[in-house]
Design a protein around this motif. Structure first.
Motif, short mmCIF file in Angstrom:
data_model
loop_
_atom_site.label_atom_id
_atom_site.label_comp_id
_atom_site.label_asym_id
_atom_site.label_seq_id
_atom_site.Cartn_x
_atom_site.Cartn_y
_atom_site.Cartn_z
N PHE A 141 0.86 -1.18 0.00
CA PHE A 141 0.00 0.00 0.00
C PHE A 141 0.90 1.23 0.00
CE2 PHE A 141 -2.55 -3.24 2.14
CZ PHE A 141 -3.75 -3.14 1.46
N VAL A 142 0.44 2.28 -0.65
CA VAL A 142 1.18 3.53 -0.68
C VAL A 142 0.53 4.48 0.33
CG1 VAL A 142 1.85 5.53 -2.07
CG2 VAL A 142 1.85 3.24 -3.08
N GLN A 143 1.35 5.02 1.20
CA GLN A 143 0.89 6.04 2.14
C GLN A 143 1.65 7.33 1.87
OE1 GLN A 143 1.42 4.65 6.16
NE2 GLN A 143 -0.55 3.63 6.17
N ARG A 144 1.00 8.41 2.15
CA ARG A 144 1.64 9.72 2.05
C ARG A 144 1.83 10.24 3.47
NH1 ARG A 144 3.40 10.35 -3.10
NH2 ARG A 144 1.83 9.57 -4.52
N ARG A 145 3.08 10.54 3.82
CA ARG A 145 3.41 11.04 5.15
C ARG A 145 4.10 12.38 5.03
NH1 ARG A 145 5.80 5.49 7.75
NH2 ARG A 145 3.86 4.31 7.60
N ARG A 146 3.91 13.20 6.02
CA ARG A 146 4.57 14.49 6.01
C ARG A 146 6.07 14.32 6.17
NH1 ARG A 146 0.29 17.91 9.42
NH2 ARG A 146 -1.08 18.30 7.66
N ASP A 177 6.06 3.26 0.94
CA ASP A 177 5.48 1.96 0.62
C ASP A 177 5.37 1.13 1.90
OD1 ASP A 177 5.34 2.57 -2.06
OD2 ASP A 177 7.22 1.58 -2.56
N VAL A 178 4.17 0.63 2.17
CA VAL A 178 3.93 -0.22 3.34
C VAL A 178 3.65 -1.62 2.82
CG1 VAL A 178 2.47 -0.63 5.34
CG2 VAL A 178 3.01 1.71 4.66
N HIS A 179 4.49 -2.57 3.21
CA HIS A 179 4.35 -3.96 2.76
C HIS A 179 3.47 -4.72 3.75
CE1 HIS A 179 7.40 -3.27 -0.28
NE2 HIS A 179 8.12 -2.68 0.65
N ALA A 180 2.21 -4.93 3.36
CA ALA A 180 1.28 -5.66 4.23
C ALA A 180 1.53 -7.16 4.12
CB ALA A 180 -0.16 -5.34 3.85
N VAL A 181 1.85 -7.63 2.92
CA VAL A 181 2.16 -9.04 2.65
C VAL A 181 3.35 -9.04 1.72
CG1 VAL A 181 1.32 -11.18 1.58
CG2 VAL A 181 -0.26 -9.76 2.91
N ARG A 182 4.34 -9.87 2.03
CA ARG A 182 5.54 -9.88 1.19
C ARG A 182 5.95 -11.31 0.88
NH1 ARG A 182 10.69 -6.24 2.70
NH2 ARG A 182 8.94 -4.92 3.20
N ASP A 183 5.84 -11.68 -0.41
CA ASP A 183 6.35 -12.95 -0.93
C ASP A 183 5.82 -14.18 -0.17
OD1 ASP A 183 7.80 -14.39 -2.80
OD2 ASP A 183 9.57 -14.49 -1.51
N VAL A 184 4.50 -14.27 -0.04
CA VAL A 184 3.87 -15.40 0.64
C VAL A 184 3.54 -16.48 -0.40
CG1 VAL A 184 1.81 -16.15 1.90
CG2 VAL A 184 2.95 -14.01 2.50
N SER A 185 3.89 -17.72 -0.07
CA SER A 185 3.60 -18.85 -0.96
C SER A 185 3.10 -20.03 -0.14
CB SER A 185 4.86 -19.28 -1.73
OG SER A 185 5.33 -18.23 -2.54
N PHE A 186 2.03 -20.67 -0.61
CA PHE A 186 1.53 -21.90 0.00
C PHE A 186 0.48 -22.51 -0.91
CE2 PHE A 186 -1.18 -18.58 1.74
CZ PHE A 186 -2.46 -19.10 1.66
N THR A 187 0.18 -23.77 -0.67
CA THR A 187 -0.91 -24.44 -1.39
C THR A 187 -1.80 -25.15 -0.39
OG1 THR A 187 0.40 -26.45 -1.71
CG2 THR A 187 0.45 -24.83 -3.50
N TYR A 238 -4.19 -20.27 9.55
CA TYR A 238 -3.34 -19.19 9.07
C TYR A 238 -3.15 -18.24 10.24
CZ TYR A 238 -1.44 -16.05 5.49
OH TYR A 238 -0.61 -15.28 4.72
N LEU A 239 -2.02 -18.38 10.91
CA LEU A 239 -1.79 -17.70 12.18
C LEU A 239 -0.70 -16.66 12.08
CD1 LEU A 239 -1.68 -20.93 14.39
CD2 LEU A 239 -3.66 -19.48 13.94
N GLY A 240 -0.81 -15.64 12.92
CA GLY A 240 0.23 -14.63 13.01
C GLY A 240 -0.23 -13.50 13.89
N PRO A 241 0.70 -12.67 14.32
CA PRO A 241 0.34 -11.55 15.19
C PRO A 241 -0.45 -10.48 14.44
CG PRO A 241 2.65 -11.41 14.58
CD PRO A 241 2.13 -12.72 14.04
N ASN A 242 -1.02 -9.54 15.17
CA ASN A 242 -1.70 -8.40 14.55
C ASN A 242 -0.74 -7.70 13.61
OD1 ASN A 242 -3.99 -8.89 16.04
ND2 ASN A 242 -3.59 -7.30 17.54
N GLY A 243 -1.26 -7.36 12.43
CA GLY A 243 -0.43 -6.65 11.45
C GLY A 243 0.45 -7.54 10.60
N ALA A 244 0.32 -8.87 10.74
CA ALA A 244 1.17 -9.78 9.98
C ALA A 244 0.73 -9.95 8.53
CB ALA A 244 1.22 -11.14 10.67
N GLY A 245 -0.49 -9.52 8.19
CA GLY A 245 -0.97 -9.64 6.82
C GLY A 245 -1.97 -10.76 6.60
#
Length: 133
Positions: free
Chosen positions: A18-23, A34-44, A53-60
């Motif tokens: 996601f693109v954010q605009r910051r001062r 650039d905020v990477h919410a999910v990066r290079d996830v692979s599974f079947t 599908y587990l992970g902490p808050n903000g993991a995507g």
């Protein structure tokens, strides 16, 4: 039947940025970040498998699910669900699968999921035949 025939979910290198605009420091212009919410996830997931599908808050986790159902388009990578591309075939996919995002206000921790749905059915006066369908 080949190994590929029983794949229900395929995720290869899925990324969502996601693109954010910051001062900026001088506050005259906003900087692009650039905020990477999910990066290079692979599974079947194969037919009949049950996964978590587990992970902490903000993991995507939610972002990944939203890409899998076509609500969000991945920035990179490949996703297929039930043989369909979620981003391009969202309506066809929605006719084949369902997703529930539970919130504390809609699902009760002390009730089985089925009972929570049944309670909501009564609250919204959904006829039982329509609910079962």
């Amino acid at each position: 039947m080949t190994d590929q025939d029983d794949l229900v979910i395929e995720v290869a290198g899925a990324t969502k940025t996601f693109v954010q605009r910051r001062r900026g420091e001088r506050r005259l212009r906003r900087e692009r970040v650039d905020v990477h919410a999910v990066r290079d996830v692979s599974f079947t997931v194969r037919a009949g498998e049950i996964i978590g599908y587990l992970g902490p808050n903000g993991a995507g986790k939610s972002t990944t699910i939203k890409m899998l159902i076509g609500v969000l388009t991945p920035s990179a990578g490949r996703l297929r669900v039930a043989g369909l591309d979620p981003a391009r075939q969202r309506i066809a996919l929605a006719r084949r699968i369902g997703v529930v995002f539970g919130q504390r206000s809609t699902l009760w921790w002390d009730l089985p999921l089925r009972d929570s749905f049944e309670l909501v059915r009564h609250l919204y006066r959904v006829p039982s035949g329509q609910f079962r369908a």
